[in-house]
Design a protein around this motif. Structure first.
Motif, short mmCIF file in Angstrom:
data_model
loop_
_atom_site.label_atom_id
_atom_site.label_comp_id
_atom_site.label_asym_id
_atom_site.label_seq_id
_atom_site.Cartn_x
_atom_site.Cartn_y
_atom_site.Cartn_z
N ILE A 7 0.85 -1.20 0.00
CA ILE A 7 0.00 0.00 0.00
C ILE A 7 0.88 1.24 0.00
O ILE A 7 1.73 1.41 0.87
CB ILE A 7 -0.93 0.01 1.23
CG1 ILE A 7 -1.84 -1.22 1.20
CG2 ILE A 7 -1.75 1.30 1.27
CD1 ILE A 7 -2.54 -1.49 2.50
N ILE A 8 0.67 2.09 -1.00
CA ILE A 8 1.39 3.37 -1.09
C ILE A 8 0.35 4.48 -0.98
O ILE A 8 -0.56 4.57 -1.80
CB ILE A 8 2.16 3.49 -2.41
CG1 ILE A 8 3.14 2.32 -2.57
CG2 ILE A 8 2.91 4.82 -2.48
CD1 ILE A 8 3.82 2.28 -3.93
N ILE A 43 -0.11 -4.19 -5.71
CA ILE A 43 0.20 -2.87 -5.18
C ILE A 43 -1.06 -2.02 -5.26
O ILE A 43 -1.69 -1.92 -6.31
CB ILE A 43 1.33 -2.20 -6.00
CG1 ILE A 43 2.62 -3.02 -5.89
CG2 ILE A 43 1.56 -0.76 -5.52
CD1 ILE A 43 3.71 -2.54 -6.83
N LEU A 44 -1.45 -1.43 -4.13
CA LEU A 44 -2.59 -0.53 -4.07
C LEU A 44 -2.08 0.88 -3.80
O LEU A 44 -1.46 1.13 -2.76
CB LEU A 44 -3.56 -0.96 -2.96
CG LEU A 44 -4.13 -2.37 -3.05
CD1 LEU A 44 -5.03 -2.65 -1.84
CD2 LEU A 44 -4.89 -2.59 -4.35
N PHE A 96 -2.76 9.64 7.86
CA PHE A 96 -1.93 8.49 7.51
C PHE A 96 -2.61 7.16 7.82
O PHE A 96 -2.69 6.27 6.98
CB PHE A 96 -0.60 8.59 8.27
CG PHE A 96 0.35 7.45 8.03
CD1 PHE A 96 1.22 7.47 6.95
CD2 PHE A 96 0.41 6.37 8.90
CE1 PHE A 96 2.10 6.42 6.71
CE2 PHE A 96 1.29 5.32 8.68
CZ PHE A 96 2.13 5.35 7.59
N GLY A 97 -3.12 7.03 9.04
CA GLY A 97 -3.75 5.77 9.43
C GLY A 97 -4.99 5.47 8.64
O GLY A 97 -5.19 4.34 8.17
N ALA A 98 -5.85 6.48 8.45
CA ALA A 98 -7.09 6.27 7.72
C ALA A 98 -6.82 5.88 6.27
O ALA A 98 -7.48 5.00 5.72
CB ALA A 98 -7.94 7.54 7.78
N GLY A 99 -5.85 6.54 5.64
CA GLY A 99 -5.54 6.21 4.26
C GLY A 99 -5.01 4.80 4.10
O GLY A 99 -5.40 4.08 3.18
N ASN A 100 -4.11 4.40 5.00
CA ASN A 100 -3.59 3.04 4.93
C ASN A 100 -4.67 2.02 5.29
O ASN A 100 -4.71 0.93 4.71
CB ASN A 100 -2.38 2.89 5.85
CG ASN A 100 -1.11 3.40 5.20
OD1 ASN A 100 -0.64 2.86 4.21
ND2 ASN A 100 -0.55 4.47 5.75
N ASN A 101 -5.53 2.36 6.24
CA ASN A 101 -6.65 1.47 6.57
C ASN A 101 -7.53 1.23 5.35
O ASN A 101 -8.04 0.12 5.13
CB ASN A 101 -7.50 2.06 7.69
CG ASN A 101 -6.89 1.86 9.06
OD1 ASN A 101 -5.87 1.18 9.22
ND2 ASN A 101 -7.50 2.45 10.07
#
Length: 345
Positions: A11-12, A39-40, A79-84
């Motif tokens: 995840i990027i 890759i997402l 950051f956390g929400a986007g990676n989640n």
């Protein structure tokens, strides 16, 4: 250890850095060769045409659609929400009809070297009690970045703010930044610029707490993993070049942002309670006062945002009149995919 070839979802997360994100994806794509997975690229609602630009750039490369996808999170939750968002997508869609074995989060300004992703994967496959593995990270000038740490504490707050030799020696076991590890080792927590996470750990403890907009979210996640019995390991032979602070603008802050103060307070309250959080803040303010007194005596300046201690003090006072810190939220899984023990951390 899995009987089949393990799968990895990389995840990027992008926020207004489309060109750099594509470069990061190119490096990750090369490093994912021979690894089952995908890759997402998640655009965190940049609102500047990033999503369209990245989508067009990826389309030009003619990469397989099931290998690289560009997603739009729809909101900038941090950051956390986007990676989640990317992790949940991986849980929902899987790899080859199965849940992914691992999730690898990579900053948009980070570029893995030869064998980087495979080194993290191999380490987790060979160490079933390790939940997260992270890379040795350095800048474009090859200067190492500090990315391995102890958990924050009252003593660590005093030491880090005071910056005074006698205090640092007295509190050496509480110093948050660890000396640069020269070999693979277990640490408390790792920077999230290049970190691979075992799926079973996320099933057990939940995802990133989205109450953290930026900063302290990976610290919190690693602490939850440790408390659940999982190790967090720094893998020295996994190497990443990281530019740093491109999306956050941290290097140019004039005043400390509210979200940093919110995240710091939330970390202490969530994990140690209100009174411990208050003591940690008092320790930091005391340490900061010591540092400023020394600076006055030596005729030097303090390298930090303006009014830092004043902003921290007033932030803490305002928080004292609220019911508590920001509540943990949005660490749950897609519908139908529940943690193994029914808990969410």
């Amino acid at each position: 250890m899995t009987m089949h070839s393990p799968s990895v979802v990389t995840i990027i997360l992008n926020y207004k850095t489309p060109d750099m994100t594509v470069q990061s994806a190119e490096a990750a794509y090369a490093e994912m060769e021979g690894i089952r997975g995908q890759i997402l690229i998640v655009d965190n609602d940049s609102g500047d045409g990033s999503f369209e630009k990245i989508t067009a750039a990826i389309a030009e490369k003619d990469w397989p659609a099931d290998r690289v996808q560009v997603l739009q999170s729809g909101r900038n939750g941090g950051f956390g929400a986007g990676n989640n968002y990317g992790i949940r997508h991986g849980f929902l869609h899987g790899v080859d009809g199965e849940l992914p074995d691992y999730f690898y989060i990579l900053n948009s300004d980070a570029f893995p070297h030869d064998g980087t992703i495979k080194a993290l994967l191999k380490h987790l496959e060979n160490n079933p009690k390790t939940g997260f593995s992270g890379s040795y990270i350095h800048g474009p000038d090859a200067a190492p970045h500090i990315t391995a740490f102890r958990f924050p504490s009252v003593a660590g707050e005093l030491e880090g703010a005071a910056r005074l030799g006698p205090i640092s020696r007295l509190l050496k076991h509480a110093v948050v930044p660890l000396p640069l590890p020269q070999e693979t080792c277990t640490v408390d927590w790792l920077a999230g610029a290049s970190m691979m996470m075992r799926r079973e750990v996320l099933e057990q403890i939940g995802l990133f707490d989205e109450a953290f907009f930026l900063y302290f979210e990976e610290t919190d996640l690693c602490l939850r993993a440790q408390r659940a019995g999982w190790a967090v390991d720094y893998v020295r032979d996994s190497e990443v070049t990281h530019i740093g602070s491109v999306s956050t603008g941290m290097k140019t802050w004039e005043r400390i942002p509210q979200f940093w103060l919110d995240s710091r307070l939330h970390y202490f309250v969530r994990n140690h309670g209100v009174w411990y959080a208050a003591l940690a803040t008092l320790a930091h303010l005391l340490g900061g006062a010591i540092a400023r007194l020394r600076a006055v005596v030596q005729g030097k300046s303090i390298d930090e945002p303006k009014y830092f201690l004043i902003d921290m003090a007033f932030h803490s006072l305002r928080a004292a009149f609220r019911s508590s810190s920001i509540k943990p939220r949005d660490i749950t899984f897609p519908k139908g995919l529940r943690p193994l023990n029914g808990e969410h951390g």
